[in-house]
Design a protein around this motif. Structure first.
Motif, PDB file in Angstrom:
ATOM      1  N   SER A 148       4.108   8.249  13.134  1.00 49.65           N
ATOM      2  CA  SER A 148       2.980   7.517  12.566  1.00 49.65           C
ATOM      3  C   SER A 148       2.862   6.087  13.085  1.00 49.65           C
ATOM      4  CB  SER A 148       3.066   7.507  11.039  1.00 49.65           C
ATOM      5  OG  SER A 148       4.161   6.716  10.619  1.00 49.65           O
ATOM      6  N   LYS A 179      -1.963  -0.697   8.979  1.00 54.52           N
ATOM      7  CA  LYS A 179      -2.797   0.078   8.079  1.00 54.52           C
ATOM      8  C   LYS A 179      -2.257  -0.063   6.656  1.00 54.52           C
ATOM      9  CE  LYS A 179      -3.436   3.454  11.788  1.00 54.52           C
ATOM     10  NZ  LYS A 179      -3.326   4.875  12.190  1.00 54.52           N
ATOM     11  N   PRO A 180      -3.116   0.154   5.661  1.00 54.37           N
ATOM     12  CA  PRO A 180      -2.626   0.045   4.278  1.00 54.37           C
ATOM     13  C   PRO A 180      -1.417   0.941   4.010  1.00 54.37           C
ATOM     14  CG  PRO A 180      -5.013   0.055   4.305  1.00 54.37           C
ATOM     15  CD  PRO A 180      -4.573   0.332   5.718  1.00 54.37           C
ATOM     16  N   GLU A 181      -1.351   2.079   4.675  1.00 53.45           N
ATOM     17  CA  GLU A 181      -0.218   2.983   4.456  1.00 53.45           C
ATOM     18  C   GLU A 181       1.081   2.468   5.059  1.00 53.45           C
ATOM     19  OE1 GLU A 181      -3.220   3.755   5.707  1.00 53.45           O
ATOM     20  OE2 GLU A 181      -3.058   5.238   7.353  1.00 53.45           O
ATOM     21  N   ASP A 182       1.029   1.371   5.786  1.00 54.14           N
ATOM     22  CA  ASP A 182       2.250   0.730   6.290  1.00 54.14           C
ATOM     23  C   ASP A 182       2.867  -0.189   5.239  1.00 54.14           C
ATOM     24  OD1 ASP A 182       0.571   0.348   9.424  1.00 54.14           O
ATOM     25  OD2 ASP A 182       2.121   1.824   8.944  1.00 54.14           O
ATOM     26  N   THR A 183       2.189  -0.368   4.125  1.00 56.27           N
ATOM     27  CA  THR A 183       2.714  -1.202   3.046  1.00 56.27           C
ATOM     28  C   THR A 183       4.030  -0.635   2.534  1.00 56.27           C
ATOM     29  OG1 THR A 183       0.543  -1.999   2.360  1.00 56.27           O
ATOM     30  CG2 THR A 183       2.304  -2.033   0.708  1.00 56.27           C
ATOM     31  N   THR A 237       2.822  -6.154   3.010  1.00 58.79           N
ATOM     32  CA  THR A 237       1.667  -5.637   2.263  1.00 58.79           C
ATOM     33  C   THR A 237       0.448  -5.714   3.155  1.00 58.79           C
ATOM     34  OG1 THR A 237       2.618  -6.414   0.175  1.00 58.79           O
ATOM     35  CG2 THR A 237       0.279  -5.845   0.179  1.00 58.79           C
ATOM     36  N   LYS A 243       8.257   6.403  -2.950  1.00 60.54           N
ATOM     37  CA  LYS A 243       8.626   7.269  -1.830  1.00 60.54           C
ATOM     38  C   LYS A 243      10.053   7.004  -1.390  1.00 60.54           C
ATOM     39  CE  LYS A 243       3.974   7.959   0.031  1.00 60.54           C
ATOM     40  NZ  LYS A 243       3.140   7.952   1.257  1.00 60.54           N
ATOM     41  N   ALA A 254       8.136   2.830   0.745  1.00 56.10           N
ATOM     42  CA  ALA A 254       6.907   2.553   0.003  1.00 56.10           C
ATOM     43  C   ALA A 254       7.132   2.889  -1.465  1.00 56.10           C
ATOM     44  CB  ALA A 254       5.762   3.376   0.581  1.00 56.10           C
ATOM     45  N   SER A 282      -6.637  -3.643   2.616  1.00 57.13           N
ATOM     46  CA  SER A 282      -7.740  -2.959   3.307  1.00 57.13           C
ATOM     47  C   SER A 282      -9.007  -3.788   3.291  1.00 57.13           C
ATOM     48  CB  SER A 282      -8.004  -1.606   2.651  1.00 57.13           C
ATOM     49  OG  SER A 282      -8.267  -1.777   1.286  1.00 57.13           O
TER      50      SER A 282
END
Length: 114
Positions: free
Chosen positions: A61, A85-89, A111, A42, A39, A114
């Protein structure tokens, strides 16, 4: 060995995407293959792995949402991602292990909006 990843794109939260990684030049040996993701801002992290005998493991996760698999010939790996989920982007990379070497695909962007 060359890896070609595909299947990324834009998807809404709760949706599904399937990533495909095709290995060429690996012969008939079934090597462990993995999917990693990175990401923005990160470090690259391991998402899922499948061994030469089909044993799978997942990052906590994504357990219950992602499934890694491979074809019978062993040179194509898949990552079925559901309930995104957006955090999987992230940019998703496939990896093939031929110790001590590791081969990487070029990455495919997923991408999740949400």
């Amino acid at each position: 060995v060359q890896l070609q990843a595909s299947g990324g794109g834009l998807v809404q939260a709760g949706g599904s995407v399937r990533l495909v990684c095709t290995a060429s030049g690996s012969g008939s040996i079934m090597y462990p293959m993995s999917w990693y993701r990175q990401a923005p801002g990160k470090q690259r992290e391991l998402v899922a792995r499948i061994t030469s005998i089909g044993r799978t493991s997942y990052q906590d996760s994504v357990k219950g949402r992602f499934t890694i698999s491979r074809d019978n010939a062993g040179n194509t790996a898949y990552l079925q991602m559901s309930d995104l989920k957006p955090e999987d982007t992230a940019v998703y990379y496939c990896n093939l292990e031929d110790p001590p070497k590791k081969y990487w695909g070029q990455g495919t962007l997923v991408t999740v909006s949400s």
